[in-house]
Scaffold this motif. Structure first.
Motif, mmCIF file in Angstrom:
data_model
loop_
_atom_site.group_PDB
_atom_site.id
_atom_site.type_symbol
_atom_site.label_atom_id
_atom_site.label_comp_id
_atom_site.label_asym_id
_atom_site.label_seq_id
_atom_site.Cartn_x
_atom_site.Cartn_y
_atom_site.Cartn_z
ATOM 1 N N GLN A 1 -2.941 -3.429 4.449
ATOM 2 C CA GLN A 1 -2.534 -2.281 3.658
ATOM 3 C C GLN A 1 -3.291 -2.339 2.343
ATOM 4 O O GLN A 1 -3.541 -3.424 1.808
ATOM 5 C CB GLN A 1 -1.029 -2.306 3.394
ATOM 6 C CG GLN A 1 -0.196 -2.193 4.661
ATOM 7 C CD GLN A 1 1.281 -2.377 4.376
ATOM 8 O OE1 GLN A 1 1.693 -3.379 3.795
ATOM 9 N NE2 GLN A 1 2.084 -1.398 4.768
ATOM 10 N N LYS A 2 -3.644 -1.179 1.830
ATOM 11 C CA LYS A 2 -4.281 -1.080 0.517
ATOM 12 C C LYS A 2 -3.211 -0.692 -0.498
ATOM 13 O O LYS A 2 -2.199 -0.078 -0.133
ATOM 14 C CB LYS A 2 -5.408 -0.049 0.555
ATOM 15 C CG LYS A 2 -4.953 1.340 0.966
ATOM 16 C CD LYS A 2 -6.115 2.273 1.209
ATOM 17 C CE LYS A 2 -5.578 3.628 1.738
ATOM 18 N NZ LYS A 2 -6.639 4.541 2.072
ATOM 19 N N VAL A 3 -3.421 -1.066 -1.730
ATOM 20 C CA VAL A 3 -2.497 -0.690 -2.792
ATOM 21 C C VAL A 3 -3.062 0.548 -3.479
ATOM 22 O O VAL A 3 -4.158 0.509 -4.048
ATOM 23 C CB VAL A 3 -2.286 -1.837 -3.806
ATOM 24 C CG1 VAL A 3 -1.357 -1.392 -4.925
ATOM 25 C CG2 VAL A 3 -1.734 -3.073 -3.103
ATOM 26 N N VAL A 4 -2.311 1.649 -3.385
ATOM 27 C CA VAL A 4 -2.716 2.919 -3.987
ATOM 28 C C VAL A 4 -1.622 3.344 -4.953
ATOM 29 O O VAL A 4 -0.489 3.614 -4.530
ATOM 30 C CB VAL A 4 -2.937 4.008 -2.911
ATOM 31 C CG1 VAL A 4 -3.353 5.323 -3.558
ATOM 32 C CG2 VAL A 4 -3.952 3.557 -1.874
ATOM 33 N N LYS A 5 -1.948 3.337 -6.236
ATOM 34 C CA LYS A 5 -0.978 3.714 -7.275
ATOM 35 C C LYS A 5 0.338 2.954 -7.122
ATOM 36 O O LYS A 5 1.420 3.517 -7.203
ATOM 37 C CB LYS A 5 -0.744 5.221 -7.271
ATOM 38 C CG LYS A 5 -1.991 6.014 -7.596
ATOM 39 C CD LYS A 5 -1.721 7.502 -7.597
ATOM 40 C CE LYS A 5 -3.013 8.243 -7.906
ATOM 41 N NZ LYS A 5 -2.849 9.689 -7.826
ATOM 42 N N GLY A 6 0.226 1.668 -6.846
ATOM 43 C CA GLY A 6 1.395 0.802 -6.760
ATOM 44 C C GLY A 6 2.126 0.825 -5.418
ATOM 45 O O GLY A 6 3.097 0.110 -5.238
ATOM 46 N N GLU A 7 1.657 1.639 -4.483
ATOM 47 C CA GLU A 7 2.287 1.744 -3.176
ATOM 48 C C GLU A 7 1.396 1.144 -2.093
ATOM 49 O O GLU A 7 0.166 1.270 -2.155
ATOM 50 C CB GLU A 7 2.548 3.221 -2.827
ATOM 51 C CG GLU A 7 3.457 3.942 -3.803
ATOM 52 C CD GLU A 7 4.892 3.477 -3.742
ATOM 53 O OE1 GLU A 7 5.374 3.178 -2.626
ATOM 54 O OE2 GLU A 7 5.532 3.389 -4.801
ATOM 55 N N LEU A 8 1.997 0.512 -1.096
ATOM 56 C CA LEU A 8 1.244 -0.016 0.035
ATOM 57 C C LEU A 8 1.041 1.088 1.066
ATOM 58 O O LEU A 8 1.999 1.732 1.495
ATOM 59 C CB LEU A 8 1.990 -1.191 0.671
ATOM 60 C CG LEU A 8 2.075 -2.460 -0.175
ATOM 61 C CD1 LEU A 8 2.957 -3.492 0.514
ATOM 62 C CD2 LEU A 8 0.698 -3.030 -0.442
#
Length: 189
Positions: free
Chosen positions: A62-69
């Protein structure tokens, strides 16, 4: 340090630059476990993100995008995305930090004017485990340092070479002017 050994075994066939990051990198540099750790992170070069995914093909990422996985499919990740979370059914979790390198220089993603020779980005512990240079680890920890970040800084500040202390002092002056660690480094100007 067993978790670092386990990661090193897992990464043994990975032929590109990489190293343990975060607090464990500090411990590998110091040579012993200085504090309790809640996770394990590795640093790789951004350009190698797909190689790592191929190397750990039986892992989900999973990538972290704006604090979300968010699930990472096969797209090439660019800034501001710089963190991945890998999960394996039996081997656990692994955080992966993507690092920028241009023209043989590591480039600090938070301020691209701060660079460091990529040839010494990763050091090798006495056990043969690669780790991210402690001066870079500490630079990342400088903004709003938590208790563990303070501990990591104090564990390494007197062990860094004069050259590395000078580099860190200069980087801190650019990144967080007036930071208390600048005077604690004891660098003569």
């Amino acid at each position: 340090m067993e978790v670092c050994r386990e990661v090193a075994v897992r990464m043994a066939d990975y032929v590109r630059p990489w190293g343990i990051a975060g607090g464990w990198a500090i411990d590998l540099f110091v040579g012993n476990e200085t504090r309790v750790h809640s996770d394990i992170e590795i640093a790789i070069l951004r350009e190698d993100q797909h190689r790592l995914k191929s190397q750990l093909a039986d892992w989900s990422f999973q990538k972290v995008v704006k604090g979300e996985l968010v699930e990472w499919e096969s797209e090439t990740l660019v800034l501001p995305i710089h963190e991945l979370h890998g999960n394996h059914q039996t081997e656990g979790r692994l955080e992966v930090l993507l690092n920028e390198v241009e023209n043989d220089q590591w480039v600090f993603r938070r301020d691209m004017t701060i660079t460091f020779p990529s040839s010494t980005l990763f050091l090798i512990s006495t056990e043969g485990i690669p780790y991210l240079h402690p001066a870079i680890v500490v630079l990342y920890k400088a903004i709003n340092p938590r208790e563990k970040d303070q501990a990591d800084f104090h564990a390494v500040k007197d062990l860094l070479s004069d050259k590395d202390r000078q580099w860190l002092c200069s980087a801190l002056e650019i990144h967080v002017p007036g930071h208390p660690w600048i005077s604690e480094l004891g660098v003569m100007k």
